[in-house]
Enzyme design. Structure first.
Site, PDB file in Angstrom:
ATOM      1  N   GLY A   8       0.822  -1.211   0.000  1.00  0.00           N
ATOM      2  CA  GLY A   8       0.000   0.000   0.000  1.00  0.00           C
ATOM      3  C   GLY A   8       0.852   1.255   0.000  1.00  0.00           C
ATOM      4  O   GLY A   8       2.085   1.194   0.009  1.00  0.00           O
ATOM      5  N   THR A  10       1.249   3.522   2.319  1.00  0.00           N
ATOM      6  CA  THR A  10       1.992   3.822   3.536  1.00  0.00           C
ATOM      7  C   THR A  10       2.758   2.608   4.030  1.00  0.00           C
ATOM      8  O   THR A  10       3.905   2.711   4.444  1.00  0.00           O
ATOM      9  CB  THR A  10       1.054   4.321   4.652  1.00  0.00           C
ATOM     10  N   ALA A  97      -5.003  -2.496  -7.845  1.00  0.00           N
ATOM     11  CA  ALA A  97      -4.886  -3.946  -7.638  1.00  0.00           C
ATOM     12  C   ALA A  97      -5.378  -4.336  -6.242  1.00  0.00           C
ATOM     13  O   ALA A  97      -5.938  -5.428  -6.051  1.00  0.00           O
ATOM     14  CB  ALA A  97      -3.438  -4.385  -7.833  1.00  0.00           C
ATOM     15  N   ASP A  98      -5.203  -3.430  -5.259  1.00  0.00           N
ATOM     16  CA  ASP A  98      -5.670  -3.741  -3.897  1.00  0.00           C
ATOM     17  C   ASP A  98      -7.194  -3.780  -3.838  1.00  0.00           C
ATOM     18  O   ASP A  98      -7.784  -4.649  -3.197  1.00  0.00           O
ATOM     19  CB  ASP A  98      -5.083  -2.749  -2.863  1.00  0.00           C
ATOM     20  N   THR A 171     -11.597  23.431  18.065  1.00  0.00           N
ATOM     21  CA  THR A 171     -11.077  23.284  16.698  1.00  0.00           C
ATOM     22  C   THR A 171     -10.628  21.847  16.444  1.00  0.00           C
ATOM     23  O   THR A 171     -10.981  21.249  15.426  1.00  0.00           O
ATOM     24  CB  THR A 171      -9.899  24.260  16.480  1.00  0.00           C
TER      25      THR A 171
HETATM   26  N1  LIG Z   1      -4.881   4.481  16.060  1.00  0.00           N
HETATM   27  C1  LIG Z   1      -5.455   5.023  14.989  1.00  0.00           C
HETATM   28  N2  LIG Z   1      -6.552   5.793  15.102  1.00  0.00           N
HETATM   29  C2  LIG Z   1      -7.133   6.338  14.040  1.00  0.00           C
HETATM   30  N3  LIG Z   1      -6.705   6.157  12.807  1.00  0.00           N
HETATM   31  C3  LIG Z   1      -5.629   5.422  12.634  1.00  0.00           C
HETATM   32  C4  LIG Z   1      -4.947   4.801  13.700  1.00  0.00           C
HETATM   33  N4  LIG Z   1      -3.908   4.105  13.202  1.00  0.00           N
HETATM   34  C5  LIG Z   1      -3.958   4.285  11.898  1.00  0.00           C
HETATM   35  N5  LIG Z   1      -4.973   5.077  11.559  1.00  0.00           N
HETATM   36  C6  LIG Z   1      -5.392   5.476  10.239  1.00  0.00           C
HETATM   37  O1  LIG Z   1      -5.135   4.407   9.433  1.00  0.00           O
HETATM   38  C7  LIG Z   1      -4.581   4.847   8.220  1.00  0.00           C
HETATM   39  C8  LIG Z   1      -3.618   3.813   7.819  1.00  0.00           C
HETATM   40  O2  LIG Z   1      -4.379   2.621   7.697  1.00  0.00           O
HETATM   41  P1  LIG Z   1      -3.722   1.248   7.265  1.00  0.00           P
HETATM   42  O3  LIG Z   1      -2.674   0.920   8.245  1.00  0.00           O
HETATM   43  O4  LIG Z   1      -4.771   0.278   6.927  1.00  0.00           O
HETATM   44  O5  LIG Z   1      -3.266   1.715   5.941  1.00  0.00           O
HETATM   45  P2  LIG Z   1      -1.910   1.689   5.337  1.00  0.00           P
HETATM   46  O6  LIG Z   1      -1.405   0.312   5.327  1.00  0.00           O
HETATM   47  O7  LIG Z   1      -1.087   2.753   5.954  1.00  0.00           O
HETATM   48  O8  LIG Z   1      -2.488   2.160   4.003  1.00  0.00           O
HETATM   49  P3  LIG Z   1      -2.103   1.678   2.641  1.00  0.00           P
HETATM   50  O9  LIG Z   1      -2.655   0.289   2.515  1.00  0.00           O
HETATM   51  O10 LIG Z   1      -2.786   2.676   1.802  1.00  0.00           O
HETATM   52  O11 LIG Z   1      -0.614   1.725   2.715  1.00  0.00           O
HETATM   53  C9  LIG Z   1      -3.957   6.169   8.519  1.00  0.00           C
HETATM   54  O12 LIG Z   1      -4.155   6.984   7.383  1.00  0.00           O
HETATM   55  C10 LIG Z   1      -4.762   6.676   9.681  1.00  0.00           C
HETATM   56  O13 LIG Z   1      -5.831   7.449   9.167  1.00  0.00           O
HETATM   57  C1  LIG Z   2      -7.069   4.184  -4.398  1.00  0.00           C
HETATM   58  C2  LIG Z   2      -5.838   3.471  -3.890  1.00  0.00           C
HETATM   59  C3  LIG Z   2      -4.743   4.496  -3.609  1.00  0.00           C
HETATM   60  C4  LIG Z   2      -6.216   2.777  -2.592  1.00  0.00           C
HETATM   61  O1  LIG Z   2      -5.129   2.113  -2.062  1.00  0.00           O
HETATM   62  C5  LIG Z   2      -5.350   2.414  -4.915  1.00  0.00           C
HETATM   63  O2  LIG Z   2      -6.330   1.456  -5.087  1.00  0.00           O
HETATM   64  C6  LIG Z   2      -4.996   2.999  -6.257  1.00  0.00           C
HETATM   65  O3  LIG Z   2      -3.958   3.581  -6.419  1.00  0.00           O
HETATM   66  N1  LIG Z   2      -5.906   2.822  -7.261  1.00  0.00           N
HETATM   67  C7  LIG Z   2      -5.715   3.198  -8.635  1.00  0.00           C
HETATM   68  C8  LIG Z   2      -6.822   4.039  -9.142  1.00  0.00           C
HETATM   69  C9  LIG Z   2      -8.197   3.423  -9.077  1.00  0.00           C
HETATM   70  O4  LIG Z   2      -8.451   2.473  -8.319  1.00  0.00           O
HETATM   71  O5  LIG Z   2      -9.067   3.891  -9.823  1.00  0.00           O
END
Ligand SMILES: Nc1ncnc2c1ncn2[C@@H]1O[C@H](COP(=O)(O)OP(=O)(O)OP(=O)(O)O)[C@@H](O)[C@H]1O
Ligand SMILES: CC(C)(CO)[C@@H](O)C(=O)NCCC(=O)O
Ligand SMILES: [K+]
Length: 238
Positions: A8, A10, A97-98, A171
């Protein structure tokens, strides 16, 4: 044994599939040595199957680690139909793809209409009907990205940790509540399109899922990682 990979924007998540007890992990893009350690410590891996939306740089780095163990990751690309799901995107390959893997994972555990929500860096909200047709979906900034967008584009809005409130009076609370309501509102509005379908439910996953799950007034099933579930299903057929 198969190493499933959800790369992903992140983090990179993985799962060893075919082990007696499931082994899962995750790392940031610059900590791939954690994934390398899994490869080093698990001699029985015969395939690597992944969904990569993090770009060719990350894909290439994982490919390099794999090559050192004599393997090549198979990166899935969305097609028009697979594992009982039909992709109605105008250009099927443009879908992430995800998202494609998650839809396949959803279909294999919920044979009714469902809304597939992944709350990660971005939030995606995808409609799957009872026949297995992916009708389309939304892409929103994820919760953290929404908060950061406000902080970096305004003079008076800080990046502060607020609390959710239905009637925010500070805020920080107003920002967090706004971002969570936006996510929950989008989910509820999309769900209306399938709510009359028998057994319809929302499958909700991702790191930010718990932040707004309690705001949703609809049938919700929390899921761990539908992308990895879908990759396991895809591996069965290919
Ligand atoms: N403790 C928390 N409380 C609230 N939101 C959180 C917390 N930990 C992570 N997040 C949220 O989760 C998101 C990350 O989620 P996740 O770990 O599923 O995605 P990722 O693996 O970072 O994303 P991607 O798959 O896009 O790389 C962050 O953007 C944040 O908004
Ligand atoms: C939307 C995200 C960033 C979610 O991880 C990923 O699925 C992505 O880069 N998609 C390509 C664009 C689309 O799904 O239309
Ligand atoms: K991008």
């Amino acid at each position: 044994m198969i190493l499933l990979i959800d790369a992903g924007n992140t983090r990179i998540k993985w799962r060893l599939h075919g082990t007696p007890t499931p082994v899962e992990g995750a790392c940031e893009h610059d900590q791939l040595e954690a994934l390398d350690a899994v490869l080093a410590e698990t001699p029985g891996i015969r395939r690597m199957i992944g969904a990569n939306v993090a770009g060719p740089g990350v894909g290439g780095q994982i490919g390099t680690l794999a090559a050192q163990r004599g393997m090549t990751p198979e990166w899935i690309t969305p097609d028009a139909e697979r594992c009982g799901v039909r992709n109605l995107y105008r250009q099927p390959a443009q879908l992430g793809a995800d998202r494609w893997a998650a839809l396949i994972g959803a279909r294999s555990q919920h044979p009714h209409a469902c809304l597939v929500v992944m709350a990660g860096t971005a939030t995606t909200i995808d409609l799957l009907d009872a026949a297995g047709d992916f009708l389309g979906g939304l892409i929103l900034p994820g919760v953290a990205l929404m908060q950061r967008a406000l902080a970096s584009n305004t003079a008076q809005l800080p990046l502060a940790s607020g609390q959710f409130s239905p009637t925010p009076r500070s805020t920080a609370d107003a920002i967090l509540s706004g971002c969570l309501q936006a996510q929950a509102g989008a989910v509820e509005r999309m769900f209306r399109q399938i709510e009359s379908s028998a057994g319809a439910c929302c499958l909700l996953g991702g790191g930010a899922a718990d932040a707004f799950a309690s705001l949703l007034s609809l049938p919700v099933q929390r899921v761990d990682n539908l992308v990895l579930d879908g990759l396991a299903r895809i591996a069965q057929d290919s």
